[in-house]
Design a protein around this motif. Structure first.
Motif, PDB file in Angstrom:
ATOM      1  N   GLU A   1     -14.484   3.478 -18.178  1.00  0.00           N
ATOM      2  CA  GLU A   1     -15.219   2.821 -17.106  1.00  0.00           C
ATOM      3  C   GLU A   1     -16.565   2.283 -17.579  1.00  0.00           C
ATOM      4  O   GLU A   1     -16.968   1.175 -17.218  1.00  0.00           O
ATOM      5  CB  GLU A   1     -15.439   3.799 -15.952  1.00  0.00           C
TER       6      GLU A   1
ATOM      7  N   TYR B   1     -13.025   5.111  -5.355  1.00  0.00           N
ATOM      8  CA  TYR B   1     -13.875   4.562  -6.417  1.00  0.00           C
ATOM      9  C   TYR B   1     -13.324   3.240  -6.952  1.00  0.00           C
ATOM     10  O   TYR B   1     -14.065   2.267  -7.117  1.00  0.00           O
ATOM     11  CB  TYR B   1     -14.023   5.562  -7.562  1.00  0.00           C
ATOM     12  N   ARG B   2     -12.017   3.212  -7.223  1.00  0.00           N
ATOM     13  CA  ARG B   2     -11.446   2.043  -7.884  1.00  0.00           C
ATOM     14  C   ARG B   2     -11.590   0.789  -7.026  1.00  0.00           C
ATOM     15  O   ARG B   2     -11.947  -0.280  -7.525  1.00  0.00           O
ATOM     16  CB  ARG B   2      -9.972   2.319  -8.204  1.00  0.00           C
TER      17      ARG B   2
ATOM     18  N   ARG C   1     -15.296  -0.280  -6.913  1.00  0.00           N
ATOM     19  CA  ARG C   1     -15.677  -0.952  -8.155  1.00  0.00           C
ATOM     20  C   ARG C   1     -15.157  -2.381  -8.186  1.00  0.00           C
ATOM     21  O   ARG C   1     -15.879  -3.322  -8.556  1.00  0.00           O
ATOM     22  CB  ARG C   1     -15.122  -0.161  -9.343  1.00  0.00           C
TER      23      ARG C   1
ATOM     24  N   LEU D   1     -17.808  -1.595 -17.162  1.00  0.00           N
ATOM     25  CA  LEU D   1     -18.939  -2.002 -16.326  1.00  0.00           C
ATOM     26  C   LEU D   1     -20.018  -2.696 -17.144  1.00  0.00           C
ATOM     27  O   LEU D   1     -20.634  -3.670 -16.693  1.00  0.00           O
ATOM     28  CB  LEU D   1     -19.511  -0.780 -15.615  1.00  0.00           C
TER      29      LEU D   1
ATOM     30  N   LEU E   1     -22.346   4.233  -7.798  1.00  0.00           N
ATOM     31  CA  LEU E   1     -21.108   4.153  -8.585  1.00  0.00           C
ATOM     32  C   LEU E   1     -20.755   5.506  -9.205  1.00  0.00           C
ATOM     33  O   LEU E   1     -19.602   5.952  -9.146  1.00  0.00           O
ATOM     34  CB  LEU E   1     -21.252   3.102  -9.688  1.00  0.00           C
TER      35      LEU E   1
END
Length: 336
Positions: A19, A107-108, A111, A23, A96
């Protein structure tokens, strides 16, 4: 009941070591895109003046009275400058990380929502370069509070960038305001998924304060804030279709390169031991019985009871009626 062979395979849980680079890559592409999106300054000024004229016509030029308030009162202007220069880059990563650690189930999508909206904002910077109010001529009635109070912070006369690094930012990327957009993203997630009332209150206060700050510091028009909210709305609508597309791409990748594909663990095939926390697909895994030992509650035949009793005598309370369970009788106990 859905057949296990046709059920979709569970997605692998996101890992921080995948991740974080993702990001960082997206943010790097966004920052580089802002620099590439620099347009002609005169065009950006024309766009800024057009927005200001439209706001005056609609009587929604709220940035004028706010900017005068921030300019006249350092006790308001200085904290607002610090908020503009820092919160944008602090609160969003904190939310995040919080989602990653505490709310894995959403979360996914969160994001994907943030990334999609950020890329839409980059398209806006490219198509509509806009001069912020603080860079207009003084006759338009704006004061750059970042420059006025620059001696109190790390920024100079070029937006919120540290002194000497103003050339690394695009000062004409005012439309839409992603300061407002990211604050709305944080606020919605904190309000919907926060359990502490203070966290939920922060989810309401943070976007409202951000809108006031970006206008009072003369970094954005009110319509920039509206456009930032609109971009986040479109990003929320596109997040799920883009996730499905990414899943299909990942599935094809896993078929083509099975060794490189991440392995997902199915929760249906795992059982957790209440003592040690170890996972095992078999309830009695690791348990063994010695010869003649009987699990409590287990049915036994009279022959077994005779063999287990000393001297071959049937043990009292064995539960076998007289004449039942003789040798060669294979009839189940329920039938007898």
């Amino acid at each position: 009941m859905q057949d296990a062979r046709t059920a979709p395979a569970p997605r692998p849980r996101p890992r921080w070591w995948t991740e974080l680079p993702l990001l960082a890559l997206v943010y790097g592409a966004y920052s580089a895109g802002r620099l590439v999106a620099r347009g002609d300054v005169s065009t950006a000024v024309d766009h800024g003046l057009s927005i200001l004229r439209l706001e005056k016509t609609l009587h929604i030029n709220f940035e004028h009275p706010l900017n005068r308030l921030f300019t006249a009162h350092p006790s308001i202007g200085i904290p607002s400058d610090f908020a503009y220069a820092s919160l944008h880059y602090l609160v969003t990563p904190v939310v995040l990380v919080w989602l990653f650690r505490r709310r894995q189930e959403i979360y996914r999508r969160a994001r994907a929502w943030l990334m999609t909206s950020t890329m839409l904002g980059l398209i806006g910077f490219t198509l509509l370069p806009t001069c912020p109010p603080r860079l207009l001529e003084a006759r338009h009635g704006f004061v750059d509070t970042m420059a006025q109070y620059s001696s109190y912070g790390w920024w100079g006369n070029e937006a919120s960038a540290p002194r000497g690094m103003g050339g690394m930012t695009n000062q004409y990327a005012a439309m839409p305001s992603l300061h407002v957009g990211w604050a709305i993203w944080c606020g919605i997630l904190l309000w919907r998924h926060g359990r502490n009332p203070y966290v939920r209150a922060a989810g309401v206060a943070y976007p409202v304060i951000t809108v006031l700050v970006v206008m009072g510091t003369a970094n954005h028009y009110f319509l920039d804030a509206v456009a930032g909210a609109a971009v986040m709305g479109v990003g929320a609508l596109l997040a799920r279709p883009l996730m499905r597309f990414a899943d299909r791409v990942a599935e094809r990748f896993s078929v083509r390169f099975p060794r490189l594909a991440p392995k997902a663990e199915s929760p249906d095939t795992r059982k957790e031991s209440p003592v040690s926390g170890a996972e095992s697909p078999i309830v009695s895994a690791g348990c063994e019985t010695s010869a003649g030992e009987r699990i409590p509650g287990q049915r036994t035949t009279s022959a077994d009871a005779v063999d287990a009793a000393p001297g071959g005598t049937p043990r009292a309370g064995s539960g076998a009626p007289s004449g039942a369970g003789t040798a060669g009788d294979d009839t189940p106990a329920a039938a007898r």
